[in-house]
Design an enzyme around this catalytic site. Structure first.
Site, mmCIF file in Angstrom:
data_model
loop_
_atom_site.group_PDB
_atom_site.id
_atom_site.type_symbol
_atom_site.label_atom_id
_atom_site.label_comp_id
_atom_site.label_asym_id
_atom_site.label_seq_id
_atom_site.Cartn_x
_atom_site.Cartn_y
_atom_site.Cartn_z
ATOM 1 N N ARG A 48 0.869 -1.177 0.000
ATOM 2 C CA ARG A 48 0.000 0.000 0.000
ATOM 3 C C ARG A 48 0.908 1.229 0.000
ATOM 4 O O ARG A 48 1.997 1.216 0.605
ATOM 5 C CB ARG A 48 -0.884 0.039 1.251
ATOM 6 C CG ARG A 48 -2.041 -0.960 1.246
ATOM 7 C CD ARG A 48 -3.142 -0.555 0.275
ATOM 8 N NE ARG A 48 -4.278 -1.455 0.293
ATOM 9 C CZ ARG A 48 -4.443 -2.493 -0.533
ATOM 10 N NH1 ARG A 48 -3.523 -2.762 -1.446
ATOM 11 N NH2 ARG A 48 -5.535 -3.234 -0.481
ATOM 12 N N GLU A 86 -4.509 7.857 -4.153
ATOM 13 C CA GLU A 86 -4.549 6.997 -5.325
ATOM 14 C C GLU A 86 -5.810 7.336 -6.113
ATOM 15 O O GLU A 86 -6.911 7.132 -5.562
ATOM 16 C CB GLU A 86 -4.557 5.530 -4.879
ATOM 17 C CG GLU A 86 -4.100 4.568 -5.934
ATOM 18 C CD GLU A 86 -3.877 3.178 -5.343
ATOM 19 O OE1 GLU A 86 -2.822 2.950 -4.723
ATOM 20 O OE2 GLU A 86 -4.799 2.345 -5.484
ATOM 21 N N HIS A 90 -2.450 0.263 -9.549
ATOM 22 C CA HIS A 90 -2.982 -0.750 -8.619
ATOM 23 C C HIS A 90 -3.488 -1.982 -9.389
ATOM 24 O O HIS A 90 -4.678 -2.305 -9.363
ATOM 25 C CB HIS A 90 -4.101 -0.149 -7.758
ATOM 26 C CG HIS A 90 -4.285 -0.855 -6.445
ATOM 27 N ND1 HIS A 90 -4.634 -0.223 -5.290
ATOM 28 C CD2 HIS A 90 -4.175 -2.169 -6.116
ATOM 29 C CE1 HIS A 90 -4.736 -1.086 -4.306
ATOM 30 N NE2 HIS A 90 -4.452 -2.296 -4.792
HETATM 31 P P1 NAP Z 1 -0.497 -11.885 4.831
HETATM 32 O O1 NAP Z 1 -0.531 -13.280 4.394
HETATM 33 O O2 NAP Z 1 -1.202 -11.485 6.087
HETATM 34 O O3 NAP Z 1 1.033 -11.451 4.930
HETATM 35 C C1 NAP Z 1 1.444 -10.248 5.454
HETATM 36 C C2 NAP Z 1 2.850 -10.397 5.994
HETATM 37 O O4 NAP Z 1 3.283 -9.116 6.465
HETATM 38 C C3 NAP Z 1 2.942 -11.378 7.149
HETATM 39 O O5 NAP Z 1 4.008 -12.236 6.913
HETATM 40 C C4 NAP Z 1 3.221 -10.497 8.361
HETATM 41 O O6 NAP Z 1 4.055 -11.194 9.269
HETATM 42 C C5 NAP Z 1 3.936 -9.314 7.727
HETATM 43 N N1 NAP Z 1 3.827 -8.108 8.535
HETATM 44 C C6 NAP Z 1 2.735 -7.620 9.182
HETATM 45 N N2 NAP Z 1 3.064 -6.521 9.880
HETATM 46 C C7 NAP Z 1 4.391 -6.332 9.691
HETATM 47 C C8 NAP Z 1 5.315 -5.376 10.181
HETATM 48 N N3 NAP Z 1 4.940 -4.415 11.036
HETATM 49 N N4 NAP Z 1 6.597 -5.461 9.777
HETATM 50 C C9 NAP Z 1 6.998 -6.453 8.949
HETATM 51 N N5 NAP Z 1 6.168 -7.406 8.460
HETATM 52 C C10 NAP Z 1 4.874 -7.325 8.833
HETATM 53 O O7 NAP Z 1 -1.087 -10.889 3.720
HETATM 54 P P2 NAP Z 1 -1.072 -11.078 2.136
HETATM 55 O O8 NAP Z 1 -2.316 -11.755 1.707
HETATM 56 O O9 NAP Z 1 0.249 -11.600 1.717
HETATM 57 O O10 NAP Z 1 -1.237 -9.539 1.692
HETATM 58 C C11 NAP Z 1 -0.321 -8.556 2.107
HETATM 59 C C12 NAP Z 1 -0.765 -7.182 1.676
HETATM 60 O O11 NAP Z 1 -0.565 -7.030 0.276
HETATM 61 C C13 NAP Z 1 -2.256 -6.897 1.858
HETATM 62 O O12 NAP Z 1 -2.565 -6.509 3.176
HETATM 63 C C14 NAP Z 1 -2.503 -5.782 0.861
HETATM 64 O O13 NAP Z 1 -2.391 -4.508 1.462
HETATM 65 C C15 NAP Z 1 -1.396 -5.976 -0.168
HETATM 66 N N6 NAP Z 1 -1.958 -6.362 -1.471
HETATM 67 C C16 NAP Z 1 -1.769 -5.527 -2.524
HETATM 68 C C17 NAP Z 1 -2.281 -5.864 -3.755
HETATM 69 C C18 NAP Z 1 -2.108 -4.958 -4.924
HETATM 70 O O14 NAP Z 1 -2.987 -4.932 -5.771
HETATM 71 N N7 NAP Z 1 -1.004 -4.272 -5.039
HETATM 72 C C19 NAP Z 1 -2.979 -7.065 -3.930
HETATM 73 C C20 NAP Z 1 -3.140 -7.886 -2.831
HETATM 74 C C21 NAP Z 1 -2.633 -7.525 -1.597
HETATM 75 P P3 NAP Z 1 3.981 -10.878 10.853
HETATM 76 O O15 NAP Z 1 2.539 -10.909 11.224
HETATM 77 O O16 NAP Z 1 4.806 -11.952 11.463
HETATM 78 O O17 NAP Z 1 4.586 -9.538 11.029
#
Ligand code: NAP
Length: 318
Positions: free
Chosen positions: A236, A265, A284
């Site tokens: 994000r 955005e 995006h």
């Molecule tokens: P996920 O499975 O929950 O993975 C998120 C990872 O981030 C976890 O490994 C978590 O580990 C880590 N994390 C959380 N807080 C953190 C911090 N303070 N410092 C370092 N690492 C941290 O989520 P996901 O499904 O992979 O999605 C991740 C994000 O990608 C979404 O929330 C969304 O905002 C973004 N996304 C963007 C798009 C796009 O179109 N560009 C599409 C899909 C998703 P820990 O809990 O151990 O910290």
């Protein structure tokens, strides 16, 4: 009896969504501007379907008299007050997993585009300046064998790591907690944020936007990176400080950067980041493949209907 659903979108939603909702006896009330509409009766709203990224506040949830579910089209729910929903006992559903591959592919598209000057090269190849082949122009950074740092090695980050194996890369990652299975599967090594930034040639941002990750990458963190490094943001916009990024790019610190997300955005059309040649910007597109959009549509409508019927929401985050 039809369900009364507030659908949040300032564009025409992806067609299968409205088809699935219409087939499920949902009566749609449109929320098309940044502010929720004034001319609807909130006391009858049973569900909120969040398609854009307008804020779903606790106050709004409280106004919806019969609210049973907030269903989000997408995995990132930073625009929804999840604590508020928990306090009110309203489930929030999202679409995890089905978009991991598409978003990891796009993260790689960003890393490769920035590292190998793909967009600049495309513009150069079409422009008047390309008169002779020159082996000394537009030299990029070697991907194969380089070190990749993944910040947020969760579902998407893991898929980014899997793809790095094909490039013979060394993988570092940073989360709040260690991910033992990813370490075993990918040969990834856990690193503190500073160490990851200092050692990586390529950095991928794949964490959620939370109060903790807002501004995670600022001027200090960018200064820690190698001057030849590449950073890509598929998370994000507010996860990095855009002004600090622009300053670093203008100063020639970093080879290049790429992003799928900005704040706001979209950016105002005259925003200086849009004029920065060493930044690749996409609108995006992380999960934007037809196959993934179809799966997200199905999953988000399934969540919505389960919530409306008082059943367990299959993909529930709050
Ligand atoms: P996920 O499975 O929950 O993975 C998120 C990872 O981030 C976890 O490994 C978590 O580990 C880590 N994390 C959380 N807080 C953190 C911090 N303070 N410092 C370092 N690492 C941290 O989520 P996901 O499904 O992979 O999605 C991740 C994000 O990608 C979404 O929330 C969304 O905002 C973004 N996304 C963007 C798009 C796009 O179109 N560009 C599409 C899909 C998703 P820990 O809990 O151990 O910290």
């Amino acid at each position: 009896m039809s369900w009364q659903v507030l659908i949040q979108s300032d564009v025409v939603p992806y067609e299968p969504i409205t088809r699935l909702l219409a087939a499920s006896d949902c009566c749609l009330h449109w929320w098309r501007d940044a502010e929720p509409p004034r001319d609807i009766d909130y006391s009858v709203i049973d569900g909120i379907y969040s398609y854009g990224h307008f804020p779903v506040t606790r106050e709004l949830m409280e106004r919806c008299g019969r609210l049973k579910i907030v269903s989000n089209f997408g995995v990132g729910c930073d625009h929804i007050d999840q604590n508020g929903a928990r306090a009110l006992g309203i489930p929030v559903g999202n679409t995890p997993g089905v978009l991991d591959a598409a978003t990891a592919d796009l993260t790689w598209a960003l890393l490769l585009a920035a590292g190998r000057n793909i967009v600049t090269g495309d513009h150069f190849a079409r422009g008047p300046g390309f008169q002779k082949y020159d082996a000394a122009v537009l030299l990029g950074q070697q991907v194969t064998g380089a070190t990749l740092g993944i910040i947020g090695l969760g579902r998407i980050g893991y898929q980014v790591g899997r793809r790095a194996i094909g490039f013979d890369m060394k993988i570092l990652y940073h989360n709040r907690t260690r991910n033992a299975s990813a370490e075993a599967d990918l040969g990834a090594r856990y690193a503190g944020l500073d160490e990851l930034l200092q050692q990586s040639d390529f950095v991928a941002l794949n964490c959620p936007l939370t109060p903790e990750t807002t501004g995670l990458i600022g001027a200090r963190e960018l200064a820690l990176m190698k001057p030849t490094a590449v950073i890509a943001n598929a998370a994000r916009g507010p996860v990095w400080d855009q002004e600090a990024l622009l300053t670093a790019l203008r100063a020639g610190h970093l080879h290049a950067a790429a992003t799928d997300v900005t704040y706001p955005e979209p950016l105002p059309r005259d925003h200086p980041l849009l004029a920065e040649e060493r930044l690749v910007v996409l609108p995006h597109l992380g999960s934007a493949t037809q196959q993934t959009r179809d799966a997200m549509s199905q999953m988000s409508v399934t969540n919505l209907l389960a919530g409306l019927k008082g059943q367990d929401v299959p993909y529930r985050i709050a």
